[in-house]
Design an enzyme around this catalytic site. Structure first.
Site, mmCIF file in Angstrom:
data_model
loop_
_atom_site.group_PDB
_atom_site.id
_atom_site.type_symbol
_atom_site.label_atom_id
_atom_site.label_comp_id
_atom_site.label_asym_id
_atom_site.label_seq_id
_atom_site.Cartn_x
_atom_site.Cartn_y
_atom_site.Cartn_z
ATOM 1 N N LEU A 33 0.827 -1.218 0.000
ATOM 2 C CA LEU A 33 0.000 0.000 0.000
ATOM 3 C C LEU A 33 0.860 1.267 0.000
ATOM 4 O O LEU A 33 2.044 1.211 0.383
ATOM 5 C CB LEU A 33 -0.868 0.014 1.262
ATOM 6 C CG LEU A 33 -1.981 -1.035 1.352
ATOM 7 C CD1 LEU A 33 -2.571 -1.049 2.765
ATOM 8 C CD2 LEU A 33 -3.074 -0.766 0.317
ATOM 9 N N SER A 34 0.256 2.375 -0.357
ATOM 10 C CA SER A 34 0.947 3.664 -0.260
ATOM 11 C C SER A 34 1.264 3.917 1.218
ATOM 12 O O SER A 34 0.398 3.752 2.083
ATOM 13 C CB SER A 34 0.029 4.773 -0.802
ATOM 14 O OG SER A 34 0.620 6.026 -0.582
ATOM 15 N N GLY A 35 2.502 4.247 1.501
ATOM 16 C CA GLY A 35 2.913 4.486 2.889
ATOM 17 C C GLY A 35 3.315 3.232 3.635
ATOM 18 O O GLY A 35 3.628 3.280 4.830
ATOM 19 N N SER A 36 3.342 2.102 2.946
ATOM 20 C CA SER A 36 3.686 0.848 3.644
ATOM 21 C C SER A 36 5.178 0.802 3.994
ATOM 22 O O SER A 36 5.566 0.166 4.980
ATOM 23 C CB SER A 36 3.299 -0.369 2.781
ATOM 24 O OG SER A 36 3.928 -0.312 1.517
ATOM 25 N N GLY A 37 6.012 1.440 3.166
ATOM 26 C CA GLY A 37 7.458 1.439 3.443
ATOM 27 C C GLY A 37 8.302 0.974 2.264
ATOM 28 O O GLY A 37 9.503 0.740 2.413
ATOM 29 N N LYS A 38 7.717 0.887 1.090
ATOM 30 C CA LYS A 38 8.444 0.395 -0.097
ATOM 31 C C LYS A 38 9.688 1.244 -0.383
ATOM 32 O O LYS A 38 10.795 0.719 -0.516
ATOM 33 C CB LYS A 38 7.521 0.396 -1.345
ATOM 34 C CG LYS A 38 6.255 -0.406 -1.189
ATOM 35 C CD LYS A 38 5.402 -0.382 -2.449
ATOM 36 C CE LYS A 38 4.851 0.968 -2.850
ATOM 37 N NZ LYS A 38 3.869 1.552 -1.905
ATOM 38 N N SER A 39 9.488 2.556 -0.497
ATOM 39 C CA SER A 39 10.610 3.437 -0.867
ATOM 40 C C SER A 39 11.655 3.484 0.238
ATOM 41 O O SER A 39 12.859 3.488 -0.046
ATOM 42 C CB SER A 39 10.124 4.859 -1.132
ATOM 43 O OG SER A 39 9.050 4.847 -2.021
ATOM 44 N N SER A 106 1.567 -1.713 -7.288
ATOM 45 C CA SER A 106 1.275 -2.916 -8.097
ATOM 46 C C SER A 106 0.207 -3.779 -7.433
ATOM 47 O O SER A 106 0.494 -4.878 -6.976
ATOM 48 C CB SER A 106 2.555 -3.706 -8.382
ATOM 49 O OG SER A 106 3.436 -3.762 -7.283
HETATM 50 N N1 LIG Z 1 -5.277 7.229 -6.178
HETATM 51 C C1 LIG Z 1 -4.057 6.869 -5.808
HETATM 52 N N2 LIG Z 1 -3.834 5.591 -5.360
HETATM 53 C C2 LIG Z 1 -2.588 5.241 -4.995
HETATM 54 N N3 LIG Z 1 -1.504 6.043 -5.029
HETATM 55 C C3 LIG Z 1 -1.668 7.307 -5.481
HETATM 56 C C4 LIG Z 1 -2.941 7.764 -5.874
HETATM 57 N N4 LIG Z 1 -2.810 9.060 -6.279
HETATM 58 C C5 LIG Z 1 -1.516 9.397 -6.142
HETATM 59 N N5 LIG Z 1 -0.817 8.346 -5.668
HETATM 60 C C6 LIG Z 1 0.637 8.370 -5.485
HETATM 61 O O1 LIG Z 1 1.148 7.529 -6.516
HETATM 62 C C7 LIG Z 1 2.021 6.555 -5.997
HETATM 63 C C8 LIG Z 1 1.660 5.144 -6.496
HETATM 64 O O2 LIG Z 1 2.014 4.987 -7.820
HETATM 65 P P1 LIG Z 1 2.325 3.548 -8.392
HETATM 66 O O3 LIG Z 1 2.839 3.763 -9.762
HETATM 67 O O4 LIG Z 1 3.190 2.812 -7.440
HETATM 68 O O5 LIG Z 1 0.880 2.885 -8.416
HETATM 69 S S1 LIG Z 1 0.423 1.562 -9.176
HETATM 70 O O6 LIG Z 1 1.473 0.542 -8.981
HETATM 71 O O7 LIG Z 1 0.238 1.886 -10.580
HETATM 72 O O8 LIG Z 1 -0.847 1.154 -8.539
HETATM 73 C C9 LIG Z 1 1.872 6.550 -4.493
HETATM 74 O O9 LIG Z 1 3.198 6.484 -3.998
HETATM 75 P P2 LIG Z 1 3.614 5.588 -2.760
HETATM 76 O O10 LIG Z 1 3.007 6.293 -1.580
HETATM 77 O O11 LIG Z 1 5.107 5.668 -2.768
HETATM 78 O O12 LIG Z 1 3.105 4.193 -2.939
HETATM 79 C C10 LIG Z 1 1.155 7.859 -4.180
HETATM 80 O O13 LIG Z 1 2.061 8.821 -3.717
HETATM 81 N N1 LIG Z 2 9.641 -0.693 9.755
HETATM 82 C C1 LIG Z 2 9.442 0.243 8.839
HETATM 83 N N2 LIG Z 2 9.792 0.030 7.565
HETATM 84 C C2 LIG Z 2 9.595 0.985 6.611
HETATM 85 N N3 LIG Z 2 9.047 2.197 6.862
HETATM 86 C C3 LIG Z 2 8.670 2.471 8.120
HETATM 87 C C4 LIG Z 2 8.840 1.517 9.161
HETATM 88 N N4 LIG Z 2 8.379 2.045 10.313
HETATM 89 C C5 LIG Z 2 7.946 3.289 10.019
HETATM 90 N N5 LIG Z 2 8.121 3.571 8.706
HETATM 91 C C6 LIG Z 2 7.780 4.849 8.053
HETATM 92 O O1 LIG Z 2 6.709 4.635 7.144
HETATM 93 C C7 LIG Z 2 6.807 5.545 6.055
HETATM 94 C C8 LIG Z 2 6.814 4.749 4.769
HETATM 95 O O2 LIG Z 2 6.799 5.646 3.684
HETATM 96 P P1 LIG Z 2 7.330 5.258 2.252
HETATM 97 O O3 LIG Z 2 8.617 4.524 2.352
HETATM 98 O O4 LIG Z 2 7.295 6.507 1.418
HETATM 99 O O5 LIG Z 2 6.199 4.221 1.779
HETATM 100 P P2 LIG Z 2 5.776 3.812 0.301
HETATM 101 O O6 LIG Z 2 6.987 3.978 -0.583
HETATM 102 O O7 LIG Z 2 5.328 2.384 0.414
HETATM 103 O O8 LIG Z 2 4.659 4.736 -0.068
HETATM 104 C C9 LIG Z 2 8.094 6.335 6.248
HETATM 105 O O9 LIG Z 2 7.781 7.574 6.846
HETATM 106 C C10 LIG Z 2 8.902 5.461 7.209
HETATM 107 O O10 LIG Z 2 9.781 6.208 8.027
#
Ligand SMILES: Nc1ncnc2c1ncn2[C@@H]1O[C@H](COP(=O)(O)OS(=O)(=O)O)[C@@H](OP(=O)(O)O)[C@H]1O
Ligand SMILES: Nc1ncnc2c1ncn2[C@@H]1O[C@H](COP(=O)(O)OP(=O)(O)O)[C@@H](O)[C@H]1O
Length: 197
Positions: A33-39, A106
């Site tokens: 998920l977005s914010g899960s920690g991928k980056s 994805s």
């Molecule tokens: N509607 C919606 N749903 C999900 N995410 C959104 C959306 N709008 C913008 N964003 C931002 O776009 C990032 C996800 O893009 P991705 O290319 O990884 O998405 S996907 O794989 O095509 O589903 C995602 O980045 P991450 O937070 O790093 O996952 C978001 O910052």
């Molecule tokens: N164990 C952990 N692993 C990865 N991220 C974590 C963890 N605990 C807390 N975090 C925090 O969660 C957030 C994840 O954001 P981000 O890496 O941008 O996620 P994504 O790329 O999936 O959207 C960051 O602020 C990071 O510091």
């Protein structure tokens, strides 16, 4: 192969690039998920690989959705096309000899299977960053969940668009239980034998 598109017989092959690099190419694919920690985890892992003189490149939303895929939205069809193009780019980078770290939500199982078919299963490591929606929403790194709850953005993964969790990922990271460093160590341990020539 498309009709009338003929391959040129280039003399330098992937095996030659592997020889000068000193390691095999690989695709490490982060899904979650977005914010899960991928980056965050991809960034730490790349730094560790760099210290080991491994040739890497990270593909993520910033360099893909702002460039080659800037024509794509978050509709199901466009997400599929996003992942397909990323897999093809990663495939080229692997042919160039790189270890590619790809961080994309994805969300669709079928799209992730398609990646494996493009790059070949042996070269593919699926890393599921398993963080609950509740925790991602609590972190709300970019404020997107708040906006989605208010109805200000549509097709938000986990809220108004599905996320199909992998059933058999190569590696599963639970960020609510593991630190970023523990996650990085776990992935490093898994991939190291795969990089050996
Ligand atoms: N509607 C919606 N749903 C999900 N995410 C959104 C959306 N709008 C913008 N964003 C931002 O776009 C990032 C996800 O893009 P991705 O290319 O990884 O998405 S996907 O794989 O095509 O589903 C995602 O980045 P991450 O937070 O790093 O996952 C978001 O910052
Ligand atoms: N164990 C952990 N692993 C990865 N991220 C974590 C963890 N605990 C807390 N975090 C925090 O969660 C957030 C994840 O954001 P981000 O890496 O941008 O996620 P994504 O790329 O999936 O959207 C960051 O602020 C990071 O510091």
């Amino acid at each position: 192969m498309k009709k009338n598109v003929l391959e040129h017989n280039f003399k330098i092959l992937n095996k030659d690039r592997v020889k000068i690099n000193g390691h095999k190419p690989l695709l490490i694919w982060f899904t979650g998920l977005s914010g899960s920690g991928k980056s965050t985890i991809a960034n730490l892992l790349e730094q560790e690989l760099y210290k080991k003189r491994i040739h890497t490149y990270v593909l993520d939303g910033d360099n893909i959705r702002k460039g080659i895929n800037k024509d794509l939205t978050f509709s199901p069809e466009h997400r599929t096309e996003n992942i397909r193009r990323v897999a093809e780019v990663a495939h080229l980078m692997m042919d160039a000899g790189l270890v590619v770290l790809a961080a994309f939500i994805s969300p669709y199982k079928e799209d992730r299977i398609a990646i494996k078919n493009i790059v070949k299963e042996d070269n593919f490591v699926e890393v599921y960053i398993n963080t609950s929606l509740e925790e991602c929403e609590r972190r709300d790194v970019k404020g997107l969940y708040k906006m989605a709850r208010k109805g200000e953005i549509e097709d938000m993964t986990g809220i108004s668009s599905p996320y199909e969790a992998p059933e058999h990922p190569n590696i599963e990271i639970k960020t609510e239980k593991q630190t970023q460093q523990q996650a990085t160590e776990m992935i490093l341990k898994y991939i190291q034998p795969k990089l050996k020539i």
